[in-house]
Design a protein around this motif. Structure first.
Motif, PDB file in Angstrom:
ATOM      1  N   LEU A 108      19.714  -8.387   2.298  1.00  0.00           N
ATOM      2  CA  LEU A 108      18.939  -8.308   1.059  1.00  0.00           C
ATOM      3  C   LEU A 108      19.719  -8.908  -0.109  1.00  0.00           C
ATOM      4  O   LEU A 108      19.170  -9.677  -0.905  1.00  0.00           O
ATOM      5  CB  LEU A 108      18.581  -6.852   0.728  1.00  0.00           C
ATOM      6  N   VAL A 109      20.993  -8.556  -0.208  1.00  0.00           N
ATOM      7  CA  VAL A 109      21.816  -9.063  -1.310  1.00  0.00           C
ATOM      8  C   VAL A 109      22.009 -10.573  -1.192  1.00  0.00           C
ATOM      9  O   VAL A 109      21.890 -11.302  -2.186  1.00  0.00           O
ATOM     10  CB  VAL A 109      23.177  -8.321  -1.365  1.00  0.00           C
ATOM     11  N   ALA A 110      22.273 -11.050   0.008  1.00  0.00           N
ATOM     12  CA  ALA A 110      22.507 -12.485   0.219  1.00  0.00           C
ATOM     13  C   ALA A 110      21.276 -13.320  -0.111  1.00  0.00           C
ATOM     14  O   ALA A 110      21.394 -14.456  -0.565  1.00  0.00           O
ATOM     15  CB  ALA A 110      22.936 -12.744   1.656  1.00  0.00           C
ATOM     16  N   ASN A 111      20.087 -12.750   0.119  1.00  0.00           N
ATOM     17  CA  ASN A 111      18.842 -13.506  -0.087  1.00  0.00           C
ATOM     18  C   ASN A 111      18.070 -13.099  -1.335  1.00  0.00           C
ATOM     19  O   ASN A 111      16.900 -13.453  -1.484  1.00  0.00           O
ATOM     20  CB  ASN A 111      17.940 -13.352   1.143  1.00  0.00           C
ATOM     21  N   ASP A 112      18.711 -12.304  -2.207  1.00  0.00           N
ATOM     22  CA  ASP A 112      18.058 -11.822  -3.429  1.00  0.00           C
ATOM     23  C   ASP A 112      16.771 -11.062  -3.146  1.00  0.00           C
ATOM     24  O   ASP A 112      15.786 -11.179  -3.860  1.00  0.00           O
ATOM     25  CB  ASP A 112      17.787 -12.973  -4.403  1.00  0.00           C
ATOM     26  N   GLY A 113      16.773 -10.291  -2.057  1.00  0.00           N
ATOM     27  CA  GLY A 113      15.637  -9.452  -1.722  1.00  0.00           C
ATOM     28  C   GLY A 113      15.035  -9.816  -0.381  1.00  0.00           C
ATOM     29  O   GLY A 113      15.566 -10.654   0.352  1.00  0.00           O
ATOM     30  N   GLY A 114      13.940  -9.157  -0.066  1.00  0.00           N
ATOM     31  CA  GLY A 114      13.245  -9.387   1.184  1.00  0.00           C
ATOM     32  C   GLY A 114      12.655  -8.095   1.713  1.00  0.00           C
ATOM     33  O   GLY A 114      12.855  -7.019   1.145  1.00  0.00           O
TER      34      GLY A 114
END
Length: 182
Positions: A108-114
């Motif tokens: 989530l942090v790496a992709n700015d959410g999801g």
């Protein structure tokens, strides 16, 4: 100055840090002086943690996640509060173990959410059936009768060997808290 002016200035002030710590501590059930509460308020991320709760998430778990994984995110983390709320819900419901939740959080942090549930599914994380887990526990006890005897005699450290065997048998998918309770 007049009382009206004093009241107007006071009303225009933002919430002070002590009040923010108290508000967050009350929402999470932690002590006002706890490291997590203090760190998150100092970073200005307390409103975000409370927004996770407003989105239906577990505020106490959100506080831990934000303290540990959002240090570089600033006052308005890029992960939408609703996305983090979804992760806290999966973990507190027992759908994900703490270890699995950390892996989803990293994504989530790496992709700015999801979508936390979709990320968990893509990683192959799924809850283990209780009857299957009971079989792992029984097998661990059978494989380590000495550890079981020590545990029954009151040696709490012996539990580690048994839990370790269950985690190995389940390929890390078992919830350690549930294994310990069984």
């Amino acid at each position: 100055p007049s009382q009206e002016w004093i009241d107007r200035v006071h009303a225009a002030l933002p919430m002070l840090p002590a009040a923010r710590r108290t508000r967050l501590a009350e929402a999470t059930g932690l002590a006002v002086a706890s490291e997590a509460v203090t760190s998150v308020v100092e970073r200005g991320q307390d409103d975000y943690v409370l927004a996770v709760g407003a989105a239906g998430g577990n505020v106490a778990r959100a506080l831990v996640y934000v303290k540990e994984a959002f240090a570089e995110q600033g006052t308005e983390p890029k992960v939408p509060a609703a996305d983090l709320a979804g992760l806290t819900t999966l973990e507190t419901a027992g759908t994900l173990t703490a270890t699995q939740a950390k892996a989803v959080l990293a994504e989530l942090v790496a992709n700015d959410g999801g979508d936390a549930a979709a990320i968990a599914a893509a990683k192959g994380f799924e809850a283990i059936d209780t009857s299957e887990l009971e079989g792992f526990v029984d097998a661990a006890i059978a494989a380590e009768p000495d550890a079981w005897a020590k545990f029954c005699a009151g040696d709490g450290k012996a539990m580690g060997a048994l839990v370790g065997l269950v985690m190995k048998a389940s390929k890390g998918k078992a919830d350690g808290k549930l294994v310990t309770a069984m």
